[in-house]
Design a protein around this motif. Structure first.
Motif, PDB file in Angstrom:
ATOM      1  N   ALA A 102       0.837  -1.204   0.000  1.00  0.00           N
ATOM      2  CA  ALA A 102       0.000   0.000   0.000  1.00  0.00           C
ATOM      3  C   ALA A 102       0.870   1.252   0.000  1.00  0.00           C
ATOM      4  CB  ALA A 102      -0.926  -0.013   1.213  1.00  0.00           C
ATOM      5  N   LEU A 103       1.929   1.228   0.795  1.00  0.00           N
ATOM      6  CA  LEU A 103       2.845   2.368   0.871  1.00  0.00           C
ATOM      7  C   LEU A 103       3.483   2.643  -0.481  1.00  0.00           C
ATOM      8  CD1 LEU A 103       6.072   3.221   1.273  1.00  0.00           C
ATOM      9  CD2 LEU A 103       4.341   4.511   2.493  1.00  0.00           C
ATOM     10  N   ILE A 104       3.960   1.612  -1.159  1.00  0.00           N
ATOM     11  CA  ILE A 104       4.582   1.782  -2.473  1.00  0.00           C
ATOM     12  C   ILE A 104       3.591   2.392  -3.464  1.00  0.00           C
ATOM     13  CG2 ILE A 104       5.542   0.546  -4.463  1.00  0.00           C
ATOM     14  CD1 ILE A 104       6.779  -1.443  -2.480  1.00  0.00           C
ATOM     15  N   THR A 105       2.354   1.889  -3.436  1.00  0.00           N
ATOM     16  CA  THR A 105       1.336   2.374  -4.369  1.00  0.00           C
ATOM     17  C   THR A 105       0.995   3.834  -4.125  1.00  0.00           C
ATOM     18  OG1 THR A 105       0.396   0.150  -4.431  1.00  0.00           O
ATOM     19  CG2 THR A 105      -0.961   1.922  -5.301  1.00  0.00           C
ATOM     20  N   ARG A 106       0.741   4.175  -2.878  1.00  0.00           N
ATOM     21  CA  ARG A 106       0.399   5.569  -2.567  1.00  0.00           C
ATOM     22  C   ARG A 106       1.624   6.485  -2.708  1.00  0.00           C
ATOM     23  NH1 ARG A 106      -3.535   6.178  -4.406  1.00  0.00           N
ATOM     24  NH2 ARG A 106      -3.524   8.277  -3.530  1.00  0.00           N
ATOM     25  N   GLY A 107       2.793   5.929  -2.426  1.00  0.00           N
ATOM     26  CA  GLY A 107       4.003   6.708  -2.628  1.00  0.00           C
ATOM     27  C   GLY A 107       4.227   7.034  -4.083  1.00  0.00           C
ATOM     28  N   PHE A 108       3.916   6.090  -4.961  1.00  0.00           N
ATOM     29  CA  PHE A 108       4.064   6.326  -6.392  1.00  0.00           C
ATOM     30  C   PHE A 108       3.119   7.427  -6.860  1.00  0.00           C
ATOM     31  CE2 PHE A 108       2.989   5.032 -10.858  1.00  0.00           C
ATOM     32  CZ  PHE A 108       4.185   5.443 -11.416  1.00  0.00           C
ATOM     33  N   ALA A 109       1.890   7.420  -6.366  1.00  0.00           N
ATOM     34  CA  ALA A 109       0.948   8.491  -6.709  1.00  0.00           C
ATOM     35  C   ALA A 109       1.483   9.847  -6.245  1.00  0.00           C
ATOM     36  CB  ALA A 109      -0.416   8.208  -6.073  1.00  0.00           C
ATOM     37  N   GLU A 110       2.123   9.846  -5.080  1.00  0.00           N
ATOM     38  CA  GLU A 110       2.708  11.071  -4.535  1.00  0.00           C
ATOM     39  C   GLU A 110       3.861  11.562  -5.412  1.00  0.00           C
ATOM     40  OE1 GLU A 110       2.727  11.117  -0.255  1.00  0.00           O
ATOM     41  OE2 GLU A 110       4.765  11.928  -0.246  1.00  0.00           O
ATOM     42  N   MET A 111       4.679  10.638  -5.882  1.00  0.00           N
ATOM     43  CA  MET A 111       5.784  10.985  -6.776  1.00  0.00           C
ATOM     44  C   MET A 111       5.262  11.631  -8.057  1.00  0.00           C
ATOM     45  SD  MET A 111       8.035   7.493  -6.271  1.00  0.00           S
ATOM     46  CE  MET A 111       9.010   7.742  -7.770  1.00  0.00           C
ATOM     47  N   GLN A 112       4.235  11.057  -8.640  1.00  0.00           N
ATOM     48  CA  GLN A 112       3.666  11.613  -9.873  1.00  0.00           C
ATOM     49  C   GLN A 112       3.067  12.995  -9.630  1.00  0.00           C
ATOM     50  OE1 GLN A 112       1.084   8.237 -11.100  1.00  0.00           O
ATOM     51  NE2 GLN A 112       2.309   8.219 -12.969  1.00  0.00           N
ATOM     52  N   ARG A 113       2.433  13.162  -8.481  1.00  0.00           N
ATOM     53  CA  ARG A 113       1.816  14.447  -8.154  1.00  0.00           C
ATOM     54  C   ARG A 113       2.869  15.545  -8.051  1.00  0.00           C
ATOM     55  NH1 ARG A 113      -1.435  12.413  -4.739  1.00  0.00           N
ATOM     56  NH2 ARG A 113      -0.232  12.663  -2.825  1.00  0.00           N
ATOM     57  N   PHE A 114       3.979  15.245  -7.400  1.00  0.00           N
ATOM     58  CA  PHE A 114       5.045  16.238  -7.259  1.00  0.00           C
ATOM     59  C   PHE A 114       5.677  16.538  -8.612  1.00  0.00           C
ATOM     60  CE2 PHE A 114       9.273  17.790  -6.158  1.00  0.00           C
ATOM     61  CZ  PHE A 114       9.003  18.645  -5.091  1.00  0.00           C
ATOM     62  N   ALA A 115       5.922  15.499  -9.404  1.00  0.00           N
ATOM     63  CA  ALA A 115       6.546  15.693 -10.713  1.00  0.00           C
ATOM     64  C   ALA A 115       5.658  16.530 -11.630  1.00  0.00           C
ATOM     65  CB  ALA A 115       6.838  14.336 -11.349  1.00  0.00           C
ATOM     66  N   ARG A 116       4.346  16.286 -11.576  1.00  0.00           N
ATOM     67  CA  ARG A 116       3.420  17.052 -12.410  1.00  0.00           C
ATOM     68  C   ARG A 116       3.473  18.538 -12.053  1.00  0.00           C
ATOM     69  NH1 ARG A 116      -0.702  14.442 -11.094  1.00  0.00           N
ATOM     70  NH2 ARG A 116      -0.705  12.891 -12.764  1.00  0.00           N
ATOM     71  N   ALA A 117       3.621  18.833 -10.770  1.00  0.00           N
ATOM     72  CA  ALA A 117       3.691  20.226 -10.331  1.00  0.00           C
ATOM     73  C   ALA A 117       4.932  20.927 -10.868  1.00  0.00           C
ATOM     74  CB  ALA A 117       3.670  20.294  -8.800  1.00  0.00           C
ATOM     75  N   TYR A 118       5.940  20.169 -11.238  1.00  0.00           N
ATOM     76  CA  TYR A 118       7.172  20.730 -11.790  1.00  0.00           C
ATOM     77  C   TYR A 118       7.242  20.625 -13.309  1.00  0.00           C
ATOM     78  CZ  TYR A 118       9.669  22.112  -7.618  1.00  0.00           C
ATOM     79  OH  TYR A 118      10.063  22.789  -6.483  1.00  0.00           O
ATOM     80  N   GLY A 119       6.109  20.299 -13.930  1.00  0.00           N
ATOM     81  CA  GLY A 119       6.053  20.278 -15.382  1.00  0.00           C
ATOM     82  C   GLY A 119       6.573  19.016 -16.024  1.00  0.00           C
TER      83      GLY A 119
END
Length: 321
Positions: free
Chosen positions: A208-225
């Protein structure tokens, strides 16, 4: 000059030197400590990578001019040491293809490796080599696939050709920001995964941590274009899986030690710790929802216990995935 320079004679730099030399490249491996360089030159082996011999076409040097004579240089020092290396030797390295092989965010500036390179060496071609890999695997010639990201497509293609070997397969990208952030953020998630296992929370919780962590990674990356799809590749998801599940991972091992309340050698480089601090501060300033990263930063700084962090994460509002 057709030689490839490697700045940083640690385990990863040495592993890259060995695999490139095995493929017939001429390699110059540079280290900042003259005494250690002398020992490696005499023994033809790095004590950090025992049992792996340096080939004849690998020269080991403590003179920056020897790698400055190469047209492509791989920078394999830790992210938090990269600014110092560029401050000291940026003028000598300018004008070359400089490939960052470290994963993280500079704690002092909040910048990624290629931004540091671009500022210190405006005439250089910055690139990043990242993805799921351990030095021991690369040195032993085990199959490894990595992402090579360079904003200049032609330069990236040239580097891909020069740095690929029969056992080291490089996939090319122009999304430098996405590749960098994938490599940086997965280290934070690996610490969190280690904490989960060290605390005895179980394999299901780690998944669960890996899955939600991956969503978090994508969210941060999207904010940086960055392109979120980049994070689904080797530099993001691939590296995340490896680092969150292998005992060879220093970040995962550090997290396990935190979860167990056990000793962890402070001399071991854990890129995810300063990255968690830097990213947590950025996320708070930019209102980016990063609950796992914030929790890791709080735990490693002693501002929150593991039990408190888990309770906060589990009490977040229920929502759609």
């Amino acid at each position: 000059m057709n030689r490839i320079g490697i700045a940083g004679a640690g385990a990863f730099g040495t592993a890259l030197a060995v695999t490139l030399a095995q493929a017939g490249r001429e390699v110059v491996l540079w280290g900042r400590h003259a005494a250690r360089v002398h020992e490696m030159r005499a023994a033809r082996e790095n004590p950090l990578l025992t049992g792996v011999a340096l080939q004849e076409n690998v020269s080991v040097s403590a003179e920056i001019g020897d790698i400055a004579a190469c047209d492509a240089v791989l920078l394999t020092v830790p992210t938090q040491a990269l600014s110092g290396l560029l401050d000291d030797h940026g003028a000598a390295l300018d004008g070359r293809a400089l490939v960052a092989c470290c994963k993280g965010v500079d704690l002092a500036t909040g910048r990624g490796p290629t931004a540091l390179i671009a500022e210190a060496c405006p005439g250089a071609t910055p690139a990043v080599l990242t993805g799921p890999s351990f030095a021991a695997d690369i040195a032993r010639g085990l199959p490894t696939a990595l992402t090579l990201a360079c904003a200049e497509a032609d330069a990236g293609a040239h580097l891909q050709d020069r740095l690929s070997t029969p056992s080291l397969r490089l996939y090319r990208s122009t999304d430098v920001v996405g590749a960098e952030l994938g490599g940086a953020l997965k280290n934070v998630m690996a610490i969190a995964a280690g904490i989960v296992i060290g605390s005895g929370l179980g394999e299901s919780a780690r998944a669960a941590l890996i899955t939600r962590g991956f969503a978090e990674m994508q969210r941060f990356a999207r904010a940086y274009g960055a392109d979120p799809e980049t994070l689904a590749g080797l530099s993001g998801f691939g590296d995340l899986v490896l680092t969150c599940t292998s005992a060879q991972s220093r970040n995962f091992g550090y997290g396990v030690a935190l979860g167990e309340g056990a000793y962890f050698d402070p001399h071991v480089t854990v890129e995810g710790a300063p990255t968690a601090r830097a990213v947590a501060a950025i996320a708070q300033a930019r209102a980016i929802d990063m609950p796992v990263t914030q929790s890791v930063a709080h735990v490693i700084d002693g501002r929150r216990s593991i039990q408190e962090a888990v309770k906060i994460l589990l009490s977040r509002p229920l929502k759609e995935e």
